[in-house]
Design an enzyme around this catalytic site. Sequence first.
Site, PDB file in Angstrom:
ATOM      1  N   LYS A 132      24.283 -10.413  45.818  1.00 12.45           N
ATOM      2  CA  LYS A 132      24.585  -8.980  45.964  1.00 12.45           C
ATOM      3  C   LYS A 132      26.040  -8.841  46.346  1.00 12.45           C
ATOM      4  CE  LYS A 132      22.448  -4.958  45.857  1.00 12.45           C
ATOM      5  NZ  LYS A 132      21.233  -4.566  45.121  1.00 12.45           N
ATOM      6  N   ASP A 172      24.268  -0.565  41.720  1.00 13.11           N
ATOM      7  CA  ASP A 172      23.441  -0.232  42.883  1.00 13.11           C
ATOM      8  C   ASP A 172      24.003   1.120  43.361  1.00 13.11           C
ATOM      9  OD1 ASP A 172      21.305  -1.615  44.793  1.00 13.11           O
ATOM     10  OD2 ASP A 172      22.722  -0.647  46.118  1.00 13.11           O
TER      11      ASP A 172
HETATM   12  P1  NDP Z   1      22.721   6.068  43.382  1.00 17.72           P
HETATM   13  O1  NDP Z   1      24.091   5.914  43.915  1.00 17.72           O
HETATM   14  O2  NDP Z   1      22.534   6.412  41.940  1.00 17.72           O
HETATM   15  O3  NDP Z   1      21.942   7.178  44.216  1.00 17.72           O
HETATM   16  C1  NDP Z   1      21.779   7.028  45.599  1.00 17.72           C
HETATM   17  C2  NDP Z   1      21.086   8.272  46.131  1.00 17.72           C
HETATM   18  O4  NDP Z   1      20.703   8.028  47.473  1.00 17.72           O
HETATM   19  C3  NDP Z   1      21.993   9.486  46.169  1.00 17.72           C
HETATM   20  O5  NDP Z   1      21.211  10.645  46.014  1.00 17.72           O
HETATM   21  C4  NDP Z   1      22.589   9.407  47.553  1.00 17.72           C
HETATM   22  O6  NDP Z   1      23.043  10.641  48.094  1.00 17.72           O
HETATM   23  C5  NDP Z   1      21.422   8.899  48.358  1.00 17.72           C
HETATM   24  N1  NDP Z   1      21.914   8.133  49.513  1.00 17.72           N
HETATM   25  C6  NDP Z   1      22.618   6.979  49.479  1.00 17.72           C
HETATM   26  N2  NDP Z   1      22.946   6.577  50.723  1.00 17.72           N
HETATM   27  C7  NDP Z   1      22.432   7.504  51.531  1.00 17.72           C
HETATM   28  C8  NDP Z   1      22.431   7.652  52.928  1.00 17.72           C
HETATM   29  N3  NDP Z   1      23.013   6.740  53.727  1.00 17.72           N
HETATM   30  N4  NDP Z   1      21.790   8.734  53.439  1.00 17.72           N
HETATM   31  C9  NDP Z   1      21.188   9.662  52.631  1.00 17.72           C
HETATM   32  N5  NDP Z   1      21.169   9.575  51.294  1.00 17.72           N
HETATM   33  C10 NDP Z   1      21.774   8.508  50.762  1.00 17.72           C
HETATM   34  O7  NDP Z   1      21.947   4.711  43.745  1.00 17.72           O
HETATM   35  P2  NDP Z   1      20.604   4.127  43.117  1.00 17.72           P
HETATM   36  O8  NDP Z   1      19.694   5.235  42.733  1.00 17.72           O
HETATM   37  O9  NDP Z   1      20.980   3.108  42.117  1.00 17.72           O
HETATM   38  O10 NDP Z   1      19.993   3.339  44.365  1.00 17.72           O
HETATM   39  C11 NDP Z   1      19.070   3.908  45.277  1.00 17.72           C
HETATM   40  C12 NDP Z   1      18.323   2.830  46.003  1.00 17.72           C
HETATM   41  O11 NDP Z   1      17.604   2.016  45.069  1.00 17.72           O
HETATM   42  C13 NDP Z   1      19.188   1.833  46.790  1.00 17.72           C
HETATM   43  O12 NDP Z   1      18.475   1.412  47.934  1.00 17.72           O
HETATM   44  C14 NDP Z   1      19.332   0.662  45.832  1.00 17.72           C
HETATM   45  O13 NDP Z   1      19.607  -0.538  46.523  1.00 17.72           O
HETATM   46  C15 NDP Z   1      17.943   0.644  45.235  1.00 17.72           C
HETATM   47  N6  NDP Z   1      17.803  -0.042  43.956  1.00 17.72           N
HETATM   48  C16 NDP Z   1      18.572   0.294  42.886  1.00 17.72           C
HETATM   49  C17 NDP Z   1      18.397  -0.333  41.681  1.00 17.72           C
HETATM   50  C18 NDP Z   1      19.172   0.045  40.473  1.00 17.72           C
HETATM   51  O14 NDP Z   1      18.881  -0.490  39.400  1.00 17.72           O
HETATM   52  N7  NDP Z   1      20.120   0.972  40.535  1.00 17.72           N
HETATM   53  C19 NDP Z   1      17.414  -1.417  41.515  1.00 17.72           C
HETATM   54  C20 NDP Z   1      16.588  -1.630  42.688  1.00 17.72           C
HETATM   55  C21 NDP Z   1      16.797  -0.963  43.847  1.00 17.72           C
HETATM   56  P3  NDP Z   1      24.626  10.889  48.321  1.00 17.72           P
HETATM   57  O15 NDP Z   1      25.184  11.007  46.935  1.00 17.72           O
HETATM   58  O16 NDP Z   1      24.699  12.136  49.120  1.00 17.72           O
HETATM   59  O17 NDP Z   1      25.153   9.674  49.061  1.00 17.72           O
HETATM   60  O1  2IT Z   2      18.556  -3.960  43.980  1.00 12.17           O
HETATM   61  C1  2IT Z   2      18.506  -4.258  42.771  1.00 12.17           C
HETATM   62  O2  2IT Z   2      17.593  -4.941  42.304  1.00 12.17           O
HETATM   63  C2  2IT Z   2      19.572  -3.763  41.899  1.00 12.17           C
HETATM   64  N1  2IT Z   2      20.453  -3.038  42.357  1.00 12.17           N
HETATM   65  C3  2IT Z   2      19.610  -4.159  40.451  1.00 12.17           C
HETATM   66  C4  2IT Z   2      20.214  -5.523  40.287  1.00 12.17           C
HETATM   67  C5  2IT Z   2      20.473  -5.949  38.862  1.00 12.17           C
HETATM   68  O3  2IT Z   2      21.068  -7.030  38.738  1.00 12.17           O
HETATM   69  O4  2IT Z   2      20.106  -5.266  37.920  1.00 12.17           O
END
Ligand code: NDP
Ligand code: 2IT
Length: 452
Positions: A132, A172
Amino acid sequence: MTTRSETQSTLDHLLTEIEHRNPAQPEFHQAAHEVLETLAPVVAARPEYAEPGLIERLVEPERQVMFRVPWQDDQGRVRVNRGFRVEFNSALGPYKGGLRFHPSVNLGVIKFLGFEQIFKNALTGLGIGGGKGGSDFDPHGRSDAEVMRFCQSFMTELYRHIGEHTDVPAGDIGVGGREIGYLFGQYRRITNRWESGVLTGKGRGWGGSLIRPEATGYGNVLFAAAMMRERGEDLEGQTAVVSGSGNVAIYTIEKLTALGANAVTCSDSSGYVVDEKGIDLDLLKQIKEVERGRVDAYAERRGASARFVPGGSVWDVPADLALPSATQNELDENAAATLIRNGVKAVSEGANMPTTPEAVHLLQQAGVAFGPGKAANAGGVAVSALEMAQNHARTSWTAARVEEELADIMTSIHTTCHETAERYGAPGDYVTGANIAGFERVADAMLAQGVI
Ligand code: NDP
Ligand code: 2IT
């Protein structure tokens, strides 16, 4: 033969040592506790896992890189951020895991995410190790040109550590298609190589896999549906609360809606929206993906069915299903108690470690089906691995094919977690099932490959 309680006391001792050796990294301690507290049954049952040094090696990253990222803002002022890449474990394949750009990023946060990623990636059954990275850079309010300069500076250091057979980053929080584009461009320029498989989440016209943007959210809903099936129910007609409004939240809502559930909320760090008619995805995508706006704009434009609650907790909204999809520790004990009072049946983690340990305990005690992130949100990284496979073969698959593979992988992860939990005396406990099944696969590979 060691007993379970002797094994547990060895693991507890190791946890104390982890806290001492990694000071001021509470999120990493939390992730290590959550895994090591469930391993006693398998370590006691299989003596090879008690081999001195095996778990000690597992909790120590193979390599940790930290670097300066200087860049100039639109006013010409020099800004300095910090970049990270933690290459945690490569026993199963090249390091694989996302990059997070958020002001809260520090080494402990990246280590927690990298540690989780080892087990998640093992659960997919594919050949990917765990890693990561990211930066404390905050993309909110930055122009495209600023984000591009930041990404170019970040890659100017990161490029020497990654490669399609070495370490393959993806998105992420704060890193989506735009950032992956800038990062890939700079990598290609510095190395003078077209190395598609060095990053995943690329654009569909230049090596990206169809369904990668959707994969995490879709996969989590498939996992939730599998947990509900175990209870003799499906998603049709169920009310769902979703937090976040980014990549994971949007495609969670899309799949919930497609399967007949009513997703009534989304949120960001300013507050949440509740829409009794169900979230209008076209409007949400326009505001979040196109305009990069805030969720209050959704309530303003949607009309009478929706309202914006500044600051509040999305978990106050009554629902059958809860899918936390924003960030770590966003669902605490109080939120869990409220969800239980309101009759929640399943909680499935789209985000990484969004539920605090106390909240997990409460939910499980109350008989709520609980899907831990390392199983439930593994669809994203799984389709990343399918993107790598397509890149290596210089081909691209149809959306239908990728979606079918994703569905098979999520079903298999659910079955593995369910059966493993049962085998080790914890029926219905997906946390134990996911940790033990992920651990077995990585530990077997580490043992076979010797002390490295
Ligand atoms: P994005 O940046 O697309 O979206 C994140 C969302 O979460 C936004 O709405 C953001 O709001 C909110 N957010 C982030 N930090 C905070 C905080 N500290 N407090 C309140 N709201 C918060 O990220 P993703 O959708 O890609 O990721 C979301 C979660 O999913 C994370 O935990 C990530 O690790 C996990 N994840 C993502 C994957 C992927 O493929 N993208 C795969 C597996 C897990 P704001 O804009 O106001 O900060
Ligand atoms: O938390 C996760 O699994 C991710 N942000 C996606 C990682 C990836 O390599 O697609």
